[in-house]
Design a protein around this motif. Structure first.
Motif, PDB file in Angstrom:
ATOM      1  N   ILE A 176      -4.889  -4.033  -4.675  1.00 14.29           N
ATOM      2  CA  ILE A 176      -4.128  -2.787  -4.564  1.00 14.29           C
ATOM      3  C   ILE A 176      -2.637  -3.055  -4.697  1.00 14.29           C
ATOM      4  N   ARG A 177      -2.163  -4.089  -4.038  1.00 15.87           N
ATOM      5  CA  ARG A 177      -0.736  -4.417  -4.118  1.00 15.87           C
ATOM      6  C   ARG A 177      -0.369  -4.916  -5.500  1.00 15.87           C
ATOM      7  N   GLU A 178      -1.292  -5.565  -6.171  1.00 21.98           N
ATOM      8  CA  GLU A 178      -1.056  -5.983  -7.543  1.00 21.98           C
ATOM      9  C   GLU A 178      -0.922  -4.771  -8.459  1.00 21.98           C
ATOM     10  N   ARG A 179      -1.696  -3.717  -8.191  1.00 22.87           N
ATOM     11  CA  ARG A 179      -1.664  -2.503  -9.004  1.00 22.87           C
ATOM     12  C   ARG A 179      -0.471  -1.602  -8.657  1.00 22.87           C
ATOM     13  N   LEU A 180      -0.249  -1.363  -7.368  1.00 20.99           N
ATOM     14  CA  LEU A 180       0.765  -0.388  -6.950  1.00 20.99           C
ATOM     15  C   LEU A 180       2.126  -1.005  -6.668  1.00 20.99           C
ATOM     16  N   GLY A 181       2.203  -2.302  -6.652  1.00 16.08           N
ATOM     17  CA  GLY A 181       3.449  -2.967  -6.308  1.00 16.08           C
ATOM     18  C   GLY A 181       3.386  -3.530  -4.899  1.00 16.08           C
ATOM     19  N   ASP A 182       4.510  -4.015  -4.421  1.00 18.99           N
ATOM     20  CA  ASP A 182       4.569  -4.703  -3.127  1.00 18.99           C
ATOM     21  C   ASP A 182       4.545  -3.685  -1.989  1.00 18.99           C
ATOM     22  N   VAL A 183       3.383  -3.029  -1.836  1.00 15.76           N
ATOM     23  CA  VAL A 183       3.230  -1.971  -0.840  1.00 15.76           C
ATOM     24  C   VAL A 183       3.134  -2.594   0.557  1.00 15.76           C
ATOM     25  N   PRO A 184       3.865  -2.071   1.533  1.00 15.69           N
ATOM     26  CA  PRO A 184       3.752  -2.595   2.901  1.00 15.69           C
ATOM     27  C   PRO A 184       2.331  -2.422   3.437  1.00 15.69           C
ATOM     28  N   TYR A 185       1.952  -3.311   4.333  1.00 18.69           N
ATOM     29  CA  TYR A 185       0.628  -3.211   4.935  1.00 18.69           C
ATOM     30  C   TYR A 185       0.671  -3.689   6.372  1.00 18.69           C
ATOM     31  N   ILE A 186      -0.299  -3.224   7.143  1.00 18.34           N
ATOM     32  CA  ILE A 186      -0.491  -3.698   8.512  1.00 18.34           C
ATOM     33  C   ILE A 186      -1.902  -4.257   8.599  1.00 18.34           C
ATOM     34  N   GLY A 187      -1.977  -5.547   8.809  1.00 17.78           N
ATOM     35  CA  GLY A 187      -3.257  -6.226   8.828  1.00 17.78           C
ATOM     36  C   GLY A 187      -3.059  -7.676   9.192  1.00 17.78           C
ATOM     37  N   SER A 188      -3.982  -8.521   8.775  1.00 20.54           N
ATOM     38  CA  SER A 188      -3.924  -9.938   9.090  1.00 20.54           C
ATOM     39  C   SER A 188      -2.615 -10.553   8.598  1.00 20.54           C
ATOM     40  N   GLY A 189      -1.953 -11.309   9.471  1.00 22.78           N
ATOM     41  CA  GLY A 189      -0.721 -11.993   9.112  1.00 22.78           C
ATOM     42  C   GLY A 189       0.541 -11.210   9.396  1.00 22.78           C
ATOM     43  N   VAL A 190       0.412  -9.947   9.762  1.00 25.51           N
ATOM     44  CA  VAL A 190       1.583  -9.111  10.079  1.00 25.51           C
ATOM     45  C   VAL A 190       1.827  -9.160  11.582  1.00 25.51           C
ATOM     46  N   THR A 191       3.034  -9.506  11.988  1.00 23.43           N
ATOM     47  CA  THR A 191       3.356  -9.624  13.404  1.00 23.43           C
ATOM     48  C   THR A 191       3.562  -8.244  14.032  1.00 23.43           C
ATOM     49  N   THR A 192       3.552  -8.216  15.347  1.00 24.16           N
ATOM     50  CA  THR A 192       3.802  -6.961  16.059  1.00 24.16           C
ATOM     51  C   THR A 192       5.175  -6.407  15.727  1.00 24.16           C
ATOM     52  N   LYS A 193       6.165  -7.275  15.638  1.00 20.63           N
ATOM     53  CA  LYS A 193       7.522  -6.852  15.291  1.00 20.63           C
ATOM     54  C   LYS A 193       7.553  -6.242  13.896  1.00 20.63           C
ATOM     55  N   GLN A 194       6.887  -6.887  12.952  1.00 19.74           N
ATOM     56  CA  GLN A 194       6.839  -6.362  11.596  1.00 19.74           C
ATOM     57  C   GLN A 194       6.109  -5.017  11.551  1.00 19.74           C
ATOM     58  N   ALA A 195       5.013  -4.909  12.301  1.00 17.47           N
ATOM     59  CA  ALA A 195       4.248  -3.658  12.327  1.00 17.47           C
ATOM     60  C   ALA A 195       5.093  -2.512  12.870  1.00 17.47           C
ATOM     61  N   LEU A 196       5.886  -2.774  13.894  1.00 19.10           N
ATOM     62  CA  LEU A 196       6.745  -1.735  14.465  1.00 19.10           C
ATOM     63  C   LEU A 196       7.828  -1.311  13.483  1.00 19.10           C
ATOM     64  N   GLU A 197       8.342  -2.250  12.715  1.00 17.36           N
ATOM     65  CA  GLU A 197       9.338  -1.911  11.697  1.00 17.36           C
ATOM     66  C   GLU A 197       8.714  -1.071  10.587  1.00 17.36           C
ATOM     67  N   ILE A 198       7.482  -1.411  10.200  1.00 24.72           N
ATOM     68  CA  ILE A 198       6.772  -0.616   9.197  1.00 24.72           C
ATOM     69  C   ILE A 198       6.485   0.779   9.748  1.00 24.72           C
ATOM     70  N   GLU A 199       6.100   0.862  11.008  1.00 23.66           N
ATOM     71  CA  GLU A 199       5.866   2.156  11.652  1.00 23.66           C
ATOM     72  C   GLU A 199       7.127   3.019  11.593  1.00 23.66           C
ATOM     73  N   ARG A 200       8.282   2.423  11.889  1.00 21.38           N
ATOM     74  CA  ARG A 200       9.542   3.163  11.845  1.00 21.38           C
ATOM     75  C   ARG A 200       9.831   3.679  10.443  1.00 21.38           C
ATOM     76  N   ALA A 201       9.642   2.803   9.427  1.00 16.14           N
ATOM     77  CA  ALA A 201       9.917   3.195   8.041  1.00 16.14           C
ATOM     78  C   ALA A 201       8.976   4.313   7.596  1.00 16.14           C
ATOM     79  N   TRP A 202       7.712   4.220   7.995  1.00 20.65           N
ATOM     80  CA  TRP A 202       6.740   5.268   7.643  1.00 20.65           C
ATOM     81  C   TRP A 202       7.144   6.608   8.262  1.00 20.65           C
ATOM     82  N   ASN A 203       7.450   6.609   9.538  1.00 12.57           N
ATOM     83  CA  ASN A 203       7.788   7.855  10.217  1.00 12.57           C
ATOM     84  C   ASN A 203       9.107   8.441   9.736  1.00 12.57           C
TER      85      ASN A 203
END
Length: 244
Positions: free
Chosen positions: A120-147
């Motif tokens: 999916i990221r290869e097709r759509l570009g470097d899309v952010p994700y929350i999953g394996s390898g993403v830290t809690t700090k990174q997830a919270l930053e992604i949450e902020r950007a999404w909201n």
């Protein structure tokens, strides 16, 4: 209010789409007739050893467009530390079309397998994700950007973001790239968006289901809340019988 959008049944051209790939997914279940997971048929031949859950997991991978490498497979790619082989791009096409049709309205996309995330990221570009390898700090930053409505697409693994994240401020679209048979994952993932504070009247859930594959059976099982291995096998038999 949660509204499940009409399932998008997809089938590709022979050699590219799911319906042209029978040799890849001819799987067997111990003690049961052989099941061709693409055509949805039970054959007369008796089974070699393969656990039903493993077989269905392989079928779900193929319906999504790729499968982790087996010893005899060639033309592999890398997904993290595991190799996989491309099978078709029908779901990638469908997801890309969905994103384009939303015209910038944010969509939260659930993926199941690491090779799906990679493709999916290869097709759509470097899309952010929350999953394996993403830290809690990174997830919270992604949450902020999404909201803050900075992300038109966010990918998430249901097992990694079923609790604790609040994603209700940006949009009202959720997409399941691969359907899950885990009712808790399904409910909790959708509720990341369907929460108090979402200003939309409804949250729309889009499901990408590959025609004549195990996707249809998994979606039906979720509706009936079947969870055990016995119910998996029963649903498998009912699915094939319904197809004649």
């Amino acid at each position: 209010e949660l509204h499940t959008h009409g399932a998008l049944w997809i089938s590709g051209k022979p050699g590219r789409g799911a319906e042209g790939l029978q040799p890849v997914v001819h799987l067997r279940v111990e003690g049961e007739p052989t099941f061709d997971l693409i055509r949805g048929q039970l054959n007369a031949a008796r089974a070699a050893r393969c656990d039903v859950v493993v077989a269905m997991g392989k079928g779900r991978q193929v319906a999504g467009g790729a499968i982790y490498k087996q010893a005899e497979m060639d033309e592999v790619q890398l997904s993290g530390t595991r190799e996989f082989i491309d099978v078709h791009e029908a779901k990638l096409d469908a997801l890309e079309n969905l994103v384009e049709s939303l015209q910038g309205s944010p969509v939260l996309v659930a993926y199941e397998f690491q090779h799906e995330l990679f493709r999916i990221r290869e097709r759509l570009g470097d899309v952010p994700y929350i999953g394996s390898g993403v830290t809690t700090k990174q997830a919270l930053e992604i949450e902020r950007a999404w909201n803050n409505k900075e992300l038109p697409v966010l990918l998430g693994h249901p097992g990694s973001m079923g609790h604790g994240l609040n994603l209700q401020a940006a949009g009202n679209h959720v997409c399941w790239y691969t359907p899950t048979w885990n009712l808790e994952h399904y409910d909790q993932f959708n509720k990341r968006v369907l929460r108090q504070g979402n200003t939309h009247d409804v949250v729309i859930v889009h499901r990408l289901l590959a025609r004549a594959t195990i996707d249809r059976m998994v979606a039906g099982m979720l509706k009936s809340k079947g969870k055990t291995q016995a119910s998996l096998l029963t649903a498998l038999k009912q699915f094939t019988q319904s197809r004649g």
